[in-house]
Structures are given as C-alpha cells and as structure tokens.
Design a protein around this motif. Structure first.
Motif, short mmCIF file in Angstrom:
data_model
loop_
_atom_site.label_atom_id
_atom_site.label_comp_id
_atom_site.label_asym_id
_atom_site.label_seq_id
_atom_site.Cartn_x
_atom_site.Cartn_y
_atom_site.Cartn_z
N UNK A 1 0.82 -1.22 0.00
CA UNK A 1 0.00 0.00 0.00
C UNK A 1 0.85 1.27 0.00
N UNK A 2 2.11 1.15 0.44
CA UNK A 2 2.94 2.36 0.49
C UNK A 2 3.63 2.65 -0.83
N UNK A 3 3.42 1.82 -1.84
CA UNK A 3 4.01 2.11 -3.15
C UNK A 3 2.91 2.50 -4.15
N UNK B 1 -0.30 5.75 -4.69
CA UNK B 1 -0.24 7.22 -4.74
C UNK B 1 -0.77 7.88 -3.48
N UNK B 2 -0.73 7.18 -2.36
CA UNK B 2 -1.24 7.75 -1.12
C UNK B 2 -0.10 7.89 -0.12
N UNK B 3 0.02 9.09 0.47
CA UNK B 3 1.10 9.34 1.42
C UNK B 3 0.92 8.52 2.69
N UNK B 4 2.04 8.23 3.31
CA UNK B 4 2.00 7.47 4.57
C UNK B 4 1.14 8.18 5.61
N UNK C 1 -2.48 7.45 5.19
CA UNK C 1 -2.81 6.08 5.57
C UNK C 1 -2.86 5.95 7.08
N UNK D 1 5.57 7.25 9.75
CA UNK D 1 5.91 8.00 8.54
C UNK D 1 7.39 7.84 8.20
N UNK D 2 8.23 7.66 9.22
CA UNK D 2 9.67 7.63 8.97
C UNK D 2 10.25 6.23 8.83
N UNK E 1 11.86 2.98 -4.21
CA UNK E 1 10.42 3.05 -3.98
C UNK E 1 10.06 3.83 -2.71
N UNK F 1 10.61 2.94 0.34
CA UNK F 1 10.21 2.09 1.46
C UNK F 1 11.22 2.17 2.59
N UNK G 1 14.95 4.34 4.04
CA UNK G 1 15.77 5.53 3.88
C UNK G 1 17.21 5.14 3.64
N UNK H 1 4.51 10.10 -1.80
CA UNK H 1 3.81 9.34 -2.83
C UNK H 1 3.88 10.01 -4.20
N UNK I 1 6.26 8.74 -6.74
CA UNK I 1 5.95 7.47 -7.40
C UNK I 1 4.94 7.63 -8.53
N UNK J 1 -6.20 -1.24 -4.05
CA UNK J 1 -4.98 -0.56 -4.53
C UNK J 1 -5.34 0.50 -5.56
N UNK K 1 -6.29 3.54 -3.85
CA UNK K 1 -5.14 4.28 -3.35
C UNK K 1 -4.37 4.96 -4.50
N UNK K 2 -4.60 4.49 -5.72
CA UNK K 2 -3.92 5.07 -6.89
C UNK K 2 -4.65 6.29 -7.44
N UNK L 1 -1.33 1.00 -12.53
CA UNK L 1 -0.81 2.36 -12.44
C UNK L 1 -0.37 2.90 -13.79
#
Ligand SMILES: Nc1ncnc2c1ncn2[C@@H]1O[C@H](COP(=O)(O)OP(=O)(O)OP(=O)(O)O)[C@@H](O)[C@H]1O
Ligand SMILES: [Mg+2]
Lengths: 271, 330
Positions: free
Chosen positions: A99-101, A103-106, A109, A264-265, B54, B56, B58, B76, B79, B104, B107-108, B152
C-alpha cells in the motif's frame, strides 16, 4: 491523491472482512444480553456496584452497570483488539510495502487507520449501549432512574443522560486506542500490541490502590472511565467530564504523535 | 516532474543495517526506454536498492530520484507514473484478488479502477479473481503483483526478480509482457540473478556484488568483454604443454582435470594466428591432435567472474553480504 475519505472507507472495509473485528463486536453485544438473561433466570441483583440495586426497577440502570464492569478490562480489550492490530497486521501480512508504493502518502494512511480504529471502538461501545438499553427495557421496563445522588430522574431524561455518559466514556477509550496504535506501530506485532495496551490499562488501575500513589488517581487514563458518573448526579457535575477531556488528550496526543512520526519515517523492510 | 529527468537517477546510495552493508555506494542511471537489468547473486543488495528507489527505506547516505523526484521529500508524488514491487508481492489474504486490486486502485486514483479487468486478463487471473488471496499459490500472487503494477499505467516499472515462482509458461509470458511494455514506451528496471533472462530482455545491465556495481554498460560491450579460450587435447599432453609454453602469443595456459562430461584437456588463450602456429609446432614435435576448439565465454561466465573472483574488486568490504554471496557460490 485519493481523499482521506476513500482511504478511511477502505480501512473500514478491511476491518469488516476480518474475523477479529466480529470477536470484539460480538463480545460487546453478548455481554448485555447475558446480563439481561441472567436477570431473567435468577432473583437478586448486583448489590456492590453503583446502580446494581436498581437494575430491576428500571432498564436504564443496566447500561451504567455494564459501563462500570466493562472499564476494568472489557472495553480496553475490545478497543485494543483492533487498534493494536491495525498496523501490525500489515507487517504480518507484508502488505505495508504494497500500500505504500501507490499514490497515497504514509501520513494519510496513518490518519485513516487511526480513524478506523476509533470508529471501531465507537461502534462497539454504541452496540453495547444500544443492546443494553433494549435488553434492559425488555427485562425491567422503561422507568425513572435513581441517580447517584439518590434523586430520581424521568425515563426520558435518564435516557439522555445514558447517551451522554456513553459519549464521555468514549474519551478514555480513545486514549486506549491511541496507546494500542502506538504499540502496533512500534512492536510490529499484533499480539504484543493488544496485550501491551491491556497491561498498561490494568497497571494504571493498580497504581491507584498502591499506598502513597493515590494522589495520582485523578490524572490516570483509566480513572476517566468513571467521568460519566458526573452526569448521573443532581445537579450534574461537569468537573470530572472536563478533567477527562484534558487528561485523555494528554495521553492520546503524545501517543498518536509518536506513532505517527514512527510510521511516517520507518523503514519498511518486511514482506 | 521535469520532462527530461531520467526515470531513475541514484548517486552514492548506501544502506547499512547494523554491521551489514547491504548497499555500498551505488550510482545508477536508467534512461527513458531502457530495459535495465540489475544483476547480482543472493545478498548483493538488489532488493535493498529497489526499496530505496520506492521510498520504502531511507538510504544511510546518497540520494535517489525518480523522474527528478525524491521519494523521501515528495512522498507518494515521487511514485507518480512508477509501479513495481520488491520480493514476493503481498496482498490481504482475507480479501479476494479482485478486492485487493480495487483497494490498490482506490489508493492510486487516476482511473485505475477502470483498468482492473484488463490487468487481470493480461496476467490470466480473471477466473480466480473472486477467490481469496489466502488460497493463492506463489505464482498466482506473483501474477497478481504484476496486475497491481499495471493498474498504475507505469512509465517506469521496477521489478524484483519477477520470474521467481512462475512456471515455464508463466516465465515466458512474463518476459513477453516486459518486452511488450517496453515496446510501448515503458522504462523497466528489473533485478535478477538469471543471466539468460537479462540477456533476453535487457539492453543495459549493471552487475552488482556485495552492494557495489562491478560492471555497468550495454550488453554488447559485456559480450565483447566475455572473450573466450581454446581447448586442446593431444596424444601427449606433457610434451604439448612444453610446446604451448614455448609458443609466442599464448597466455593463461592451464591443465584442466577430467569432468564427468568432458575429458581433461589443456586450455589457453590466444589469437587465431598464434593458434595456427601452435598446431604446426605440435605436429612438428610429433604430438597428435585429438581436439583443438575455441570456447566462447558465455555471459554467465562473465557474471561468475565478476561476482566471484575476489581479485576483480579493489577492496571488498568484509560484509556479511560478501560472505553470503561467496558461501552460496562456492
Ligand atoms: N532489514 C534488514 N536487516 C538486516 N540486514 C538486511 C536487511 N535487509 C537486507 N539485509 C542484508 O542486506 C544484504 C542485501 O540484501 P538484499 O535483500 O538487498 O539482497 P538481494 O540482492 O535482493 O538478494 P536476493 O537475490 O537473495 O534477493 C544481505 O546481506 C541482507 O542480509
Ligand atoms: Mg532480493
């Protein structure tokens, strides 16, 4: 970016597709039913709890008894059951990366999840309240209610006060939700988060009976589970309600803040 | 998004976990239209690089940009136009395949809902769409992962070992799909440890080992680099070895032991003129020729040379990643 409403709606839909959701709701509905059935089958009433004496005089006395009983562990457990799971389950399923990849920011969510967990606690509490009222009225009838001050209020006003009590009861419950959510984010483990939140709630209650720590009592989160009783006095005592509002905020806001920052981090390495 | 920014632009990417350096300073540029292979053995840091791209995880140091956007800064939005997955795609087991895609797509945004049917068709999951993902096989989840990426309408597709878990037909379809998307203008960055896969699909390749890129370039240059050697069998190997060593222009002379599939032989490197002179010299010394064949190095050989030979790398850091790679390859 999709709206918060869309993300929130999907969080609710996910809750509705999971068994654990119905476990908590089921308990919330069953407890008042069992209580009412027990009243039907047995004589006597719970004497050592406020309102216990009046459960046969008015159905309106049944919700307050259950609120008192439920504050020890039942409602904290129901709230934590979902709030403690709502992030950790994503860790467990490996779906955070999924879900984090998109188009919705963390942040969005996280907010949607916090709202969904709160909604769940609210629905469970409301379900308990409604079932308790209906079952109570069915068993003992809709009659005037004797308040904690010994005065009697009409059944209409009693009903209103019960609804107000349920709303005030929501405040500490949201505090529990925030703590469970924080544990859910940092432990990545649903069982640890649920049990942890419940333990915190139990330990806070324990603190009040330890010698010398009694002075802390008004500022403990769990104490606020009694704040609604201010409504069932004549005249209505708003001071516990006001205190509950700021004490619960002091618990919930830092917990949510840390949970938010961490969510978020954090590195999403699982899945 | 600036129109001319490269789909992938990473500089000095480093990722350390406690004492493990998963990625040790990677520069990576993928140009629009590339099908870029990111090739390395287990533990080389392929997945870790994709996770950083991506957003995910840092980076410990360095920066990554997708079409000029930094996932750490832009969240986001970085992406936008990017899709893909790392490791095995994961879904909610208690929802059906279709419901997962609907979630999904929600969310897109950007009309992704309308592409669900088509995406399911492409990966041939239409008839299982209403079953819960909890009951899917590994290959089916892999297919659903590809469908989720297609929702996407990506301009850049990041795939982490996309063929893992697919049956031969599934693998063929997957490669055909990547080729088709590429011909339609999608840029692809795919990690793999299968040289044939990369050879078939990619125009550019980076070979990584222990978190570092040890080769970067187009496949044609990599092939040229591959080179080859000669294989020689004779009636008298000891005498032949003496002649070989005396012959000008031949290098890397070695004796190869018997293997189950081939008799032992001598091997050496050298150009054709030197080999012709050798054949004359051998006959003059009374040695009979049984076999003298050129052996082309495959890209697989280059891959192994680059990822296994310790001397190839200036100073490999003593990381767990290196140990892992070595242990498995040994
Ligand atoms: N979350 C983590 N914590 C600790 N170490 C990690 C973590 N993720 C990766 N590593 C280490 O980083 C190195 C690179 O891992 P990575 O998953 O990127 O390799 P890979 O190239 O994708 O390997 P494979 O071909 O097996 O998928 C490994 O040594 C791994 O153990
Ligand atoms: Mg990997």
């Amino acid at each position: 970016m999709p709206t918060l409403r869309t993300v929130y709606a999907w969080e609710l839909r996910k809750l509705m597709a999971q068994k654990r959701t119905y476990l908590g709701l089921g308990i919330a509905v069953l407890v008042p039913l069992i209580f009412a059935i027990a009243l039907l089958l047995q004589s006597g009433q719970p004497e050592d709890v406020a309102f216990g004496r009046y459960v046969r005089q008015s159905g309106l006395a049944i919700p307050p008894v259950l609120l008192i009983f439920g504050s020890i562990w039942l409602f904290p457990l129901i709230a934590a059951l979902v709030a403690g799971d709502i992030v950790a389950a994503e860790d467990h399923n490996g779906t955070l990366k999924t879900i984090l990849t998109r188009s919705t920011d963390r942040s969005r969510i996280f907010v949607a999840k916090a709202l969904a967990a709160s909604t769940y606690a609210f629905v469970a509490l409301a379900a308990m309240g409604i079932v308790a009222l209906i079952a109570g009225v069915a068993v003992s009838g809709l009659h005037p209610l004797v308040t904690l001050s010994g005065t009697t209020v009409s059944s209409g006003r009693g009903l209103l006060l019960i609804v107000a009590s349920l709303l005030v009861y929501m405040m500490p419950l949201l505090g529990i939700v925030a703590i469970a959510l924080l544990l859910s984010v940092v432990t990545h483990n649903s069982a640890a988060a649920v049990v942890g939140a419940l333990m915190i709630s139990l330990i806070l209650q324990l603190v009040t009976i330890l010698p010398g720590l009694g002075a802390l009592q008004p500022y403990l989160l769990t104490t606020q589970f009694n704040a609604w009783q201010g409504f069932l006095r004549t005249p209505v005592d708003y001071s516990p309600v006001v205190r509950a509002a700021w004490v619960c905020t002091l618990y919930a806001v830092p917990a949510l803040g840390v949970a938010f920052t961490s969510f978020v981090r954090r590195d999403v390495t699982g899945g | 998004m600036s129109a001319d920014a490269a789909p992938v632009h990473a500089r000095g990417l480093v990722k350390r976990y406690d004492d493990v350096t998963a990625v040790a300073g990677v520069d990576l540029t993928v140009q629009a239209g590339d099908v870029y292979g990111y090739l390395g053995p287990n533990g080389a840091g392929k997945t870790t690089v994709l996770r950083m791209l991506l957003g995910l995880i840092r980076p410990t140091a360095g920066e990554a940009r997708l079409f000029g956007r930094d996932p750490l800064v832009d969240g986001a939005r970085a992406l936008e136009g990017v899709a893909g997955f790392v490791e095995e795609p994961r879904f909610y087991p208690y929802l059906t395949g279709r419901k997962n895609l609907e979630l999904l797509a929600a969310l897109d945004g950007h009309g992704a809902q309308g592409r669900i049917g088509e995406a399911l068709d492409i990966v041939e999951m239409t008839d299982r769409q209403n079953h819960k993902v909890g009951g899917y096989s590994h290959g089916m989840r892999q297919r659903l992962g590809v469908a989720a990426a297609l929702l996407r309408k990506p301009k850049l597709l990041l795939l982490d070992e996309p063929a893992t878990g697919l049956d031969p037909a599934g693998m063929r379809d997957m490669r055909a799909l990547v080729a088709r998307l590429s011909s339609e203008g999608t840029t692809v960055l795919l990690s793999s440890h299968l040289m044939p896969e990369v050879e078939e699909l990619c125009n550019r390749v980076a070979i990584v080992r222990a978190g570092r890129i040890v080769y970067e370039g187009d496949l044609i240059s990599l092939r040229a680099r591959a080179g080859g050697h000669w294989r020689l069998r004779t009636t008298g190997d000891d005498e032949a070895l003496r002649v070989l060593r005396a012959q000008r222009g031949l290098t890397a002379v070695e004796r190869e032991a018997d293997t189950p599939s081939a008799a032992g032989a001598l091997r050496f490197e050298g150009d054709e003129a030197a080999v012709a002179a050798l054949s004359v010299a051998l006959v003059e010394s009374g040695v009979g020729l049984l076999e003298l064949t050129p052996v082309r190095a495959t890209l697989e050989d280059v891959f192994f040379t680059l990822t296994e030979d310790a001397a190839e790398e200036p100073a490999p850091p003593p990381t767990t990643a290196a140990d892992d790679a070595g242990a498995l390859a040994a």
